[in-house]
Design a protein around this motif. Structure first.
Motif, PDB file in Angstrom:
ATOM      1  N   ASN A 295      45.978   8.554   9.679  1.00 33.72           N
ATOM      2  CA  ASN A 295      45.829   8.266   8.260  1.00 33.72           C
ATOM      3  C   ASN A 295      44.523   8.866   7.798  1.00 33.72           C
ATOM      4  O   ASN A 295      43.583   9.010   8.579  1.00 33.72           O
ATOM      5  N   GLY A 296      44.458   9.212   6.551  1.00 26.31           N
ATOM      6  CA  GLY A 296      43.200   9.749   6.059  1.00 26.31           C
ATOM      7  C   GLY A 296      43.025   9.475   4.580  1.00 26.31           C
ATOM      8  O   GLY A 296      43.971   9.153   3.858  1.00 26.31           O
ATOM      9  N   ILE A 297      41.791   9.548   4.172  1.00 29.99           N
ATOM     10  CA  ILE A 297      41.471   9.392   2.753  1.00 29.99           C
ATOM     11  C   ILE A 297      40.109  10.028   2.529  1.00 29.99           C
ATOM     12  O   ILE A 297      39.279  10.062   3.456  1.00 29.99           O
ATOM     13  N   SER A 298      39.900  10.591   1.369  1.00 31.35           N
ATOM     14  CA  SER A 298      38.591  11.180   1.131  1.00 31.35           C
ATOM     15  C   SER A 298      37.808  10.301   0.150  1.00 31.35           C
ATOM     16  O   SER A 298      38.397   9.548  -0.622  1.00 31.35           O
ATOM     17  N   GLY A 299      36.511  10.450   0.205  1.00 30.68           N
ATOM     18  CA  GLY A 299      35.685   9.640  -0.682  1.00 30.68           C
ATOM     19  C   GLY A 299      34.269  10.160  -0.731  1.00 30.68           C
ATOM     20  O   GLY A 299      33.936  11.174  -0.108  1.00 30.68           O
ATOM     21  N   THR A 300      33.439   9.472  -1.493  1.00 36.43           N
ATOM     22  CA  THR A 300      32.060   9.886  -1.670  1.00 36.43           C
ATOM     23  C   THR A 300      31.145   8.889  -0.956  1.00 36.43           C
ATOM     24  O   THR A 300      31.296   7.666  -1.116  1.00 36.43           O
ATOM     25  N   VAL A 301      30.194   9.402  -0.188  1.00 34.01           N
ATOM     26  CA  VAL A 301      29.269   8.514   0.511  1.00 34.01           C
ATOM     27  C   VAL A 301      28.329   7.860  -0.488  1.00 34.01           C
ATOM     28  O   VAL A 301      27.683   8.534  -1.275  1.00 34.01           O
ATOM     29  N   ARG A 302      28.313   6.549  -0.510  1.00 31.26           N
ATOM     30  CA  ARG A 302      27.428   5.857  -1.445  1.00 31.26           C
ATOM     31  C   ARG A 302      26.121   5.448  -0.760  1.00 31.26           C
ATOM     32  O   ARG A 302      25.039   5.566  -1.312  1.00 31.26           O
ATOM     33  N   THR A 303      26.214   4.950   0.467  1.00 30.55           N
ATOM     34  CA  THR A 303      25.019   4.469   1.161  1.00 30.55           C
ATOM     35  C   THR A 303      25.097   4.862   2.636  1.00 30.55           C
ATOM     36  O   THR A 303      26.182   4.831   3.222  1.00 30.55           O
ATOM     37  N   VAL A 304      23.957   5.206   3.193  1.00 30.06           N
ATOM     38  CA  VAL A 304      23.891   5.402   4.634  1.00 30.06           C
ATOM     39  C   VAL A 304      22.847   4.434   5.168  1.00 30.06           C
ATOM     40  O   VAL A 304      21.721   4.397   4.683  1.00 30.06           O
ATOM     41  N   ILE A 305      23.240   3.610   6.135  1.00 29.53           N
ATOM     42  CA  ILE A 305      22.281   2.677   6.725  1.00 29.53           C
ATOM     43  C   ILE A 305      22.067   3.094   8.171  1.00 29.53           C
ATOM     44  O   ILE A 305      23.013   3.130   8.965  1.00 29.53           O
ATOM     45  N   TYR A 306      20.834   3.420   8.496  1.00 32.95           N
ATOM     46  CA  TYR A 306      20.522   3.863   9.854  1.00 32.95           C
ATOM     47  C   TYR A 306      20.098   2.669  10.684  1.00 32.95           C
ATOM     48  O   TYR A 306      19.175   1.938  10.327  1.00 32.95           O
ATOM     49  N   LEU A 307      20.787   2.410  11.814  1.00 34.55           N
ATOM     50  CA  LEU A 307      20.480   1.228  12.611  1.00 34.55           C
ATOM     51  C   LEU A 307      20.097   1.569  14.043  1.00 34.55           C
ATOM     52  O   LEU A 307      20.188   0.742  14.931  1.00 34.55           O
ATOM     53  N   GLY A 308      19.704   2.798  14.275  1.00 37.57           N
ATOM     54  CA  GLY A 308      19.323   3.168  15.631  1.00 37.57           C
ATOM     55  C   GLY A 308      20.541   3.541  16.452  1.00 37.57           C
ATOM     56  O   GLY A 308      20.947   4.692  16.474  1.00 37.57           O
TER      57      GLY A 308
END
Lengths: 357, 297, 258
Positions: A295-308
């Protein structure tokens, strides 16, 4: 020793803390009672221990009905959440307590105490008082005190919750070793799924006093039977959809936005109608789909949270917000505002009947 | 079932002791206050009458004693507050041994018999006691001041023995205010007066009220100190009640006087509580109600 | 500023005790301040006064009995309070704590009347009962404090290890509330030993406790041997107070009503 609960119910006034719970454990089996706070797991544990008198139902140990037997005659070893070590007694005396109640002389007790301390690797601490021990050591004394009486059943109440995160990891491995060595019928209560999944043979998920699902850890995680279990274990994206047809071991679902996905069909999957779709965050990848079942869907990245060790992306798509958990190994060039395509396999698309939300 | 039997087995004697030796006597006393006896033969001549209350409330001699009691108790409370607050404030900033030493000193009057403390005050206030000797040798007076058997002497003694009851609750309230709060106020530009006026004082209102209530009611009902330091000249309701029952053997009148005293303190305590609630900023109620750290341990 | 005031107030608090101790060494036949000379003779004289010895003996006996009785009664009450549902807890708590709230004159007058009625006048039993009623609330407060600091789990641990209720009580609970028990008993002893407000009603002639004896002499000429007696009680109480503070922390007895 096997343990059987049949239709155990406990109510306080009008509140049913435990509602019609039945399960049984074979000898040497380990079961976790997992659920959010207030789900009745602690009450259930107290009922088995004898601290809470059950309102109806029976609890059997082997062939004996122990429902009405006072706690001190049940021969159940308990490791309490805050350990409940006797502060006025040293480690050895804490361990001797249960043996003394059983009329074991101090001389005969020495060997049993030594063995129990060996199992938890605390022999050098015999003469220490609880307040002189670290949290992890106290926890192990509590385990030793519970097993030195050779109980027929062992109960653990949130065994690792009082330890800090790092120590908890270490102690989990330790505890697993101890429990494997003992091979004693064990029930543990926890709200920590990692603890439940890693330490027990089977897990019972409790919600509002009743068992939602009871199964082996992997089955529970991969094949949740209810919305609650699917939502409680791990972290999932949830979609409301319509089931349009079954195609072999796959089910076809239509999303409100017009998209179409394929999901895993099981014996209990209905033929059609409204369903809830769950996709775990860690099962979603980024990039073009590379299989027919995907399955797939495209979208726009709203937030990136870096957790190590991981990175979480919140992606806005036509099907709504989708959270993606990427491991540190997944190289990712995309940042906030980029357009990405998400994909996951139909195997990882869990379908459960029912509308909702 | 077994547990219930156990509980009843413990509850029965406990309740019996308190009902038999406390509630029953107080109830009997209440009913006795409505009796009238012949003061010579001590025979009860009337079973139900308001005569005792009437006697007290219509005689200006007794009414003056009532007023006396009121103002001595109020004065004691006020002086205790003024004297005790700085001590509480100072204590609340201390930790460890220095606080422990002050605590022991502050609490000591409670644990030494009032009879003994009175004796000490007699030596201080006597015509050839500490104060008068000092003043005389300093050349300030020729004839000794009549310090003893004055309302001032009574208030002095009462303040001394009831000070702990005002220091402890205030210190408790002050201690429950986290030091960050004061630091925050200072960082926002409050000088020490404003810090006190707008932060410390409002947060200790609860302690002030609790302490005042206790000091007021204890002072009003104390009779050992007024009897010795006030003598025959300064009388309070409690000392009148004591003398009526012990010397004149007029139990009904003593009962009525002490019950009127109880009524008076109850009203005063309610009033103090009401004032306290008015003064206390409602948002701070929770903050102030937080238990203090276990400093004494 | 507050420090200076605090020291002044502390001096004020210590004043009567210090004055008593200093004056007790005077050589003068009548008490005056400043004391003249230095002598122990009033202590010797006091020790030879039969009325002093008798009242001291009586006070110690009464205080010991009161301490034992109110510790037992107060401990039982604390256990009971803990095991009751809140609906029953509140009235029992109110009943047991009310002697602290009521003016002592009320308690004193009601008791002297009651004991006269049942013919128990001029009996040490009456004094003991009276003291037990007013000291038990303190014991309840201290023991309840200790009990509530005790995690419930501890009892459960005991019974899960096979101890019946009475063994849990003896082997688990009592050792862990020892401090509250000792403190409560010690405090009850002091409260009874120094009590004059209630004793003044109950300790009738022939049954004079030490504080009542001193109270009775308060309106007469101050005799140096009585000052010596006072100074002994001050020193004795100070020692007990320090002991009490060391064992339980005095604040716990007085802070927080009920």
């Amino acid at each position: 020793m096997h343990l059987t609960l049949s239709s155990v119910t406990k109510h306080y006034g009008d509140v049913r803390a435990v509602n019609d719970v039945s399960f049984s454990l074979t000898s040497g089996e380990r079961l976790s009672l997992l659920g959010p706070s207030g789900c009745g797991k602690t009450t259930l544990l107290n009922a088995i221990a004898g601290f809470a008198e059950i309102s109806s139902g029976t609890i059997r140990m082997g062939d004996a009905d122990i429902s009405r037997i006072p706690p001190f005659k049940r021969n159940i070893g308990i490791v309490f959440q805050n350990y409940a070590l006797f502060p006025h007694l040293d480690v050895e005396e804490n361990l001797y307590f249960g043996l003394k109640m059983r009329g074991v002389s101090r001389r005969d007790a020495r060997q049993a105490i030594g063995e129990a301390l060996e199992i938890v690797r605390l022999e050098p601490f015999r003469a220490r008082y609880p307040h002189q021990l670290s949290g992890g050591q106290q926890q192990r004394v509590a385990v030793a005190r519970a097993i030195v009486i050779r109980p027929q059943i062992l109960l653990l109440d949130e065994p690792l919750s009082n330890l800090d995160a790092k120590l908890r990891h270490e102690m989990r491995t330790d505890l697993l070793r101890i429990l494997d060595d003992l091979s004693i019928t064990t029930i543990m209560v926890t709200h920590d799924q990692a603890e439940a999944l890693s330490l027990s043979h089977r897990v019972a998920v409790l919600n509002q006093g009743a068992i939602e699902q009871i199964d082996e850890p992997e089955a529970l995680y991969e094949r949740p039977a209810t919305h609650f279990v699917a939502g409680f274990l791990g972290e999932s994206n949830r979609f409301a959809a319509n089931l349009t047809g079954i195609d072999g071991s796959f089910a076809k679902i239509a999303l409100p936005n017009g998209g179409e996905w394929r999901g895993r069909a099981t014996g209990s999957t209905p033929d059609g109608g409204p369903v809830q779709v769950f996709v775990r965050t860690e099962r979603i990848g980024i990039g073009p789909s590379d299989g027919a079942g995907d399955n797939g869907i495209s979208g726009t990245v709203r937030t990136v949270i870096y957790l190590g060790e991981e990175r979480r992306l919140v992606v806005d798509t036509a099907a709504g917000e989708i959270v993606v958990k990427l491991s540190a190994r997944d190289r990712l060039g995309s940042g906030v505002g980029d357009t990405v395509s998400l994909c996951w396999s139909a195997q990882d698309t869990i379908i459960l009947p029912g509308g909702g939300r | 079932m077994n547990k219930i039997v156990q509980k009843v087995a413990v509850a029965a004697p406990v309740c019996a002791v308190f009902l038999l030796f406390f509630v029953l006597p107080v109830a009997l006393m209440l009913s006795a206050s409505f009796e009238r006896i012949d003061t010579l033969t001590l025979e009860v001549v009337e079973r139900f009458t308001f005569a005792q209350y009437f006697k007290f409330l219509t005689d200006s001699f007794y009414l003056r004693i009532l007023l006396n009691t009121l103002w001595i108790s109020a004065g004691t409370t006020l002086v205790s507050l003024l004297v005790g607050y700085p001590v509480a404030l100072h204590m609340s900033r201390l930790e460890g041994l220095s606080r422990q030493i002050i605590l022991i000193i502050v609490l000591s009057p409670l644990l030494i018999s009032h009879a003994v403390l009175n004796f000490g005050w007699l030596i201080v206030l006597n015509s050839n006691g500490l104060v008068n000797s000092t003043l005389r040798s300093a050349g300030l007076i020729q004839t000794p001041l009549p310090l003893l058997h004055t309302a001032l002497a009574v208030i002095l003694g009462l303040v001394h023995s009831h000070l702990p009851f005002i220091v402890l609750p205030i210190e408790n309230a002050l201690r429950s205010v986290r030091p960050e709060v004061s630091r925050a106020a200072v960082s926002l530009g409050a000088n020490s007066f404003r810090l006190f006026r707008y932060v410390t004082l409002p947060l200790s209102i609860k302690g002030i009220v609790t302490g005042s209530v206790i000091v007021f009611s204890l002072s009003a009902s104390s009779f050992v100190i007024p009897v010795v330091l006030g003598g025959v000249r300064v009388r309070t309701m409690a000392s009148v009640a004591f003398e009526e029952v012990m010397l004149n053997l007029n139990a009904p009148f003593a009962a009525a006087v002490s019950l009127l005293l109880l009524a008076m303190t109850t009203i005063a305590v309610a009033a103090l509580g009401w004032i306290g609630r008015k003064l206390q900023p409602p948002a701070l109620v929770q903050q102030a109600a937080k238990p203090a750290s276990e400093g004494a341990a | 500023m507050t420090r200076a005031i605090t020291y002044l107030v502390l001096a004020f608090i210590l004043l009567p005790g210090v004055v008593l101790i200093l004056t007790s060494f005077t050589e003068a036949r009548f008490v005056s301040f400043p004391p003249e000379g230095f002598t122990f003779k009033w202590y010797v004289l006091a020790a030879q006064k039969p009325e002093f010895i008798a009242s001291l003996k009586l006070s110690v006996i009464i205080a010991s009995v009161v301490a034992a009785a109110s510790t037992v009664l107060g401990t039982a009450t604390s256990f009971l309070l803990r095991s009751l549902s809140p609906g029953l807890q509140a009235p029992l708590q109110a009943l047991v704590m009310s002697p602290l709230v009521l003016p002592t004159v009320v308690i004193g007058i009601s008791m002297i009347q009651f004991f006269t009625l049942i013919g128990l006048v001029a009996s040490p039993v009456a004094v003991v009962i009276g003291h037990v009623i007013v000291t038990t609330p303190y014991v309840v407060r201290l023991v309840s404090d200790s009990l509530s600091a005790l995690p419930r789990n501890l009892e459960w641990a005991g019974s899960s290890l096979g101890a019946p209720d009475w063994r849990v009580l003896v082997l688990v609970i009592l050792p862990n509330i020892k401090v509250g028990l000792i403190g409560g008993g010690l405090f009850a002893f002091i409260m009874s030993f120094e009590n004059v407000t209630l004793s003044a009603f109950l300790a009738t002639p022939g049954l004079t406790t030490l504080p009542v004896l001193i109270f009775g002499y308060s309106d007469q000429a101050l005799e140096p041997w009585l000052v010596a007696v006072c100074s002994v009680t001050v020193l004795l109480t100070t020692a007990l107070v320090v002991l009490l503070e060391r064992t339980i922390g005095l604040q716990r007895v007085f802070s927080a009503k009920g």
